[in-house]
Scaffold this active site. Structure first.
Site, mmCIF file in Angstrom:
data_model
loop_
_atom_site.group_PDB
_atom_site.id
_atom_site.type_symbol
_atom_site.label_atom_id
_atom_site.label_comp_id
_atom_site.label_asym_id
_atom_site.label_seq_id
_atom_site.Cartn_x
_atom_site.Cartn_y
_atom_site.Cartn_z
ATOM 1 N N GLU A 1 1.286 -1.085 -0.381
ATOM 2 C CA GLU A 1 -0.331 -0.546 0.154
ATOM 3 C C GLU A 1 0.654 0.562 0.068
ATOM 4 O OE1 GLU A 1 -2.712 0.616 3.936
ATOM 5 O OE2 GLU A 1 -3.803 2.406 2.415
ATOM 6 N N ARG B 1 5.528 -13.045 9.922
ATOM 7 C CA ARG B 1 6.469 -11.391 9.159
ATOM 8 C C ARG B 1 7.755 -11.714 10.177
ATOM 9 N NH1 ARG B 1 2.578 -7.011 9.799
ATOM 10 N NH2 ARG B 1 4.449 -6.260 9.176
ATOM 11 N N LYS C 1 4.684 0.657 9.838
ATOM 12 C CA LYS C 1 5.166 1.419 9.268
ATOM 13 C C LYS C 1 4.548 2.584 10.228
ATOM 14 C CE LYS C 1 3.877 -0.221 4.586
ATOM 15 N NZ LYS C 1 2.878 0.109 3.589
#
Length: 562
Positions: free
Chosen positions: A36, A261, A271
RNA sequence: UGGGGAGUGGUGUAGUUGGUAACACGCCUGACUCUGGAUCAGGAGUUCGUAGGUUCGAGUCCUACCUCCCCAGCCA
């Protein structure tokens, strides 16, 4: 990978191989990396990129770069640009396959209409709060919205008017009509569209309704005929919904697979939090050399090769884990050791006068550029009566395991001469300001004809020809192995920020050859570590260097132990 | 208390028809060395979350339990 090494496999590659064997997708492999554009890429994304592009490359397939741009209020062109730059810099190529979820808005709209016609989606007038209340809880089933049973005609009309902009933000949503009692919350009539009268960075004002992740992602994969849609563990619960939409639509069956992750000690990879560090000026920007972002690592001096190697070594699994930041550091050292030119730089200068060296005389001594690579050749280094050495290479009262310079002791100046410290000059405050030494002319080049050994070799820089520079030393951005761990509830992760993560030394002395260093070039300052020109702040005539990583330092370990 | 995942040396992983656990980083020795770097040689450390069971034999199969992670955005 070194020859003889066994190829690393992981559960994803095993799945792909099984699919290939069974002829599942006609022998085709297509993956995608779907960021994104709402932030910069970090080392965690590098893991995903290496996996997505790596699997495609390994099995002769293709990997698409697709921007998941379904939320115009958070996304920006700046992020799109940086993401492309970073993926390329890491060494990956998406070829013709650059896509945007926003390219599929028309198709998605059509498919939504299809689901409405089949009674599988409806327009809901509930507010966000009401939707939450109706959703139930983890242990209690949800309740159906009073708008759930509108007629197809009414839904079609309302949805059309949503698209036309007749309703304000948040007034209505389009929801999938599934099962409000499902134990999987994602099935409790998930929202497919919300009204957002925001300008999209690509589609402008064409739309005022935007698809949610769940409604956009799987369909985008399907449109692109993605065979293996690899994502992180938190999407496991979404997989059934991912497949449900595809099945209801009867479109090409992409499948989703999840892996754990990346977490790294002393590092934050969120983020949201990284954005906070930037916005609240804890760091110099997304590319601050202390940031775990790709651009930060690049500015810090990490090479793409070292990052890829790191991603290779950490493996891929479904178990939550935290990798030691030392492994990342090991990977750059290993890479830079092979290629970095060696230079001498004194970071904390201490003046040394060679009393028996002729005044006014200067000679050029040969120095090897890289002992690991004979083809790198050699250079000349100027030497004369007054030099700088590293302050930490001298101790007036050395402990037993300290091998370097001390009163009365002889050491070698790298590529130059053996010197012996004869006296120490101090200022009024008792601080050592200069060392007086003598040299042995017979040891020119660094070897003694009588075979005399010396316990240490230290680096040095000639005062007259020294280049002044600023050198920035970095430490971990956080003081705790787990930055998210706090001692009490009223503290947050930011209290773990290391106040000493940056030390800027402004009076460093470099050998002349360093005046020509170029950005992006990893250089070893002998005995001090790997450094590189700072791409932002370095100016011709006023160089600024960043320390990428220290060298392994046995003495530091001994000193620490006391 | 619902659902979905995961537990192998300090850390990260491998272990795919069940046959007494491997690799990397880290750590410790020593050799060598004009970087206390690099390199080379060697070493310690896991009995596989726990408890049972099946089997001649289980990290691999079965049962129960424990611990940790994720999910209640009109974020992705």
């Amino acid at each position: 990978m070194a020859p003889g090494d066994v190829k690393k496999t992981n559960f994803i590659s095993q799945i792909i191989e099984e699919d290939l064997k069974s002829g599942r997708n006609g022998g085709r492999v297509a993956t995608r990396f779907p960021p994104e554009p709402n932030g910069y890429l970090h080392i965690g994304h590098a893991k995903a990129i290496c996996l997505d592009f790596g699997m495609a490359a390994e099995y002769g397939g293709e990997c698409h770069l697709r921007f998941d741009d379904t939320n115009p209020v958070k996304e920006e062109q700046e992020y799109i640009d940086s993401i492309q730059e970073d993926v390329r810099w890491l060494g990956f190529d998406w070829g013709e396959h650059l896509y945007y979820a926003s390219n599929y808005f028309d198709q998605l709209y059509e498919w939504a209409v299809k689901l409405i016609r089949e009674g599988k989606a409806y327009v809901d007038d509930l507010t966000a709060d009401e939707i939450r209340e109706h959703r139930g809880t983890l242990t209690r089933p949800g309740t159906e919205s009073p708008y759930r049973n509108r007629s197809v005609e009414e839904n079609l009309d309302l949805f059309e008017r949503m698209r036309k902009g007749e309703f304000p933000d948040g007034a209505k949503t389009l929801r999938a009509r599934i099962d409000m009692e499902s134990p999987n919350l994602n099935f409790r009539d998930p929202v497919m569209y919300r009204i957002l009268k925001a300008t999209h960075h690509r589609t402008g004002d064409k739309w005022c309704i935007y698809p949610m992740y769940d409604w956009a992602h799987g369909q985008s994969d399907s449109i692109e005929r993605i065979t293996h849609s690899i994502c992180t563990l938190e999407f496991e619960d979404h997989r059934p919904l991912y497949s449900w939409f595809i099945e209801q639509l009867g479109i090409w069956p992409s499948r989703q697979f999840e892996f754990a992750r990346l977490n790294i000690t002393y590092t934050i990879l969120s983020k949201r939090k990284l954005l906070q560090l930037v916005k609240e000026n804890y760091v110099d920007g997304w590319d601050d050399p202390r940031m775990p972002t790709i651009s930060g690592l690049r500015r810090r001096g990490y090479t793409p090769e070292s990052i890829r190697d790191f991603c290779d070594r950490i493996g891929v699994s479904k178990a939550d884990s935290t990798v030691d930041v030392g492994l990342l550091e090991h990977c750059v050292r290993e890479d830079l050791n092979k290629r970095a030119l060696r230079r001498m730089a004194v970071l904390r200068p201490l003046r040394v006068v060679i009393e028996n060296y002729p005044e006014g005389q200067t000679e050029q001594l040969d120095a090897v550029n890289n002992p690991e690579d004979p083809s790198a050749g050699s250079r000349k280094v100027p030497f004369s009566r007054v030099l700088y050495i590293e302050r930490e290479d001298f101790m007036e009262e050395p402990p037993k395991k300290f091998f370097r310079l001390a009163p009365g002791r002889e050491v070698r100046l790298r590529y130059a001469y053996f010197i012996t410290c004869t006296s120490v000059v101090k200022n009024a405050g008792g601080e050592i300001v200069e060392l007086r030494c003598t040299y042995d002319p017979a040891t020119r080049g660094g070897n003694s004809p009588d075979g005399r050994k010396v316990k240490a070799t230290i680096h040095w820089v000639n005062t007259e020809t020294a280049v002044n520079a600023e050198v920035r030393l970095y430490d971990h951005l956080f003081t705790r192995e787990d930055p998210n761990k706090v001692d009490s509830e009223d503290l947050d992760w930011k209290t773990n920020i290391n106040p000493n993560s940056l030390e800027a030394l402004k009076d460093c002395k470099l050998e002349p050859a360093l005046a020509e260093a170029s950005p992006g070039e990893g250089i070893q300052f002998e005995r001090m570590g790997y450094f590189c020109i700072d791409s932002k702040d370095s100016k011709p005539g006023a160089p600024v260097f960043n320390r990428t990583v220290t060298l392994k330092d046995t003495w530091a370990k001994i000193a620490k132990q006391g």
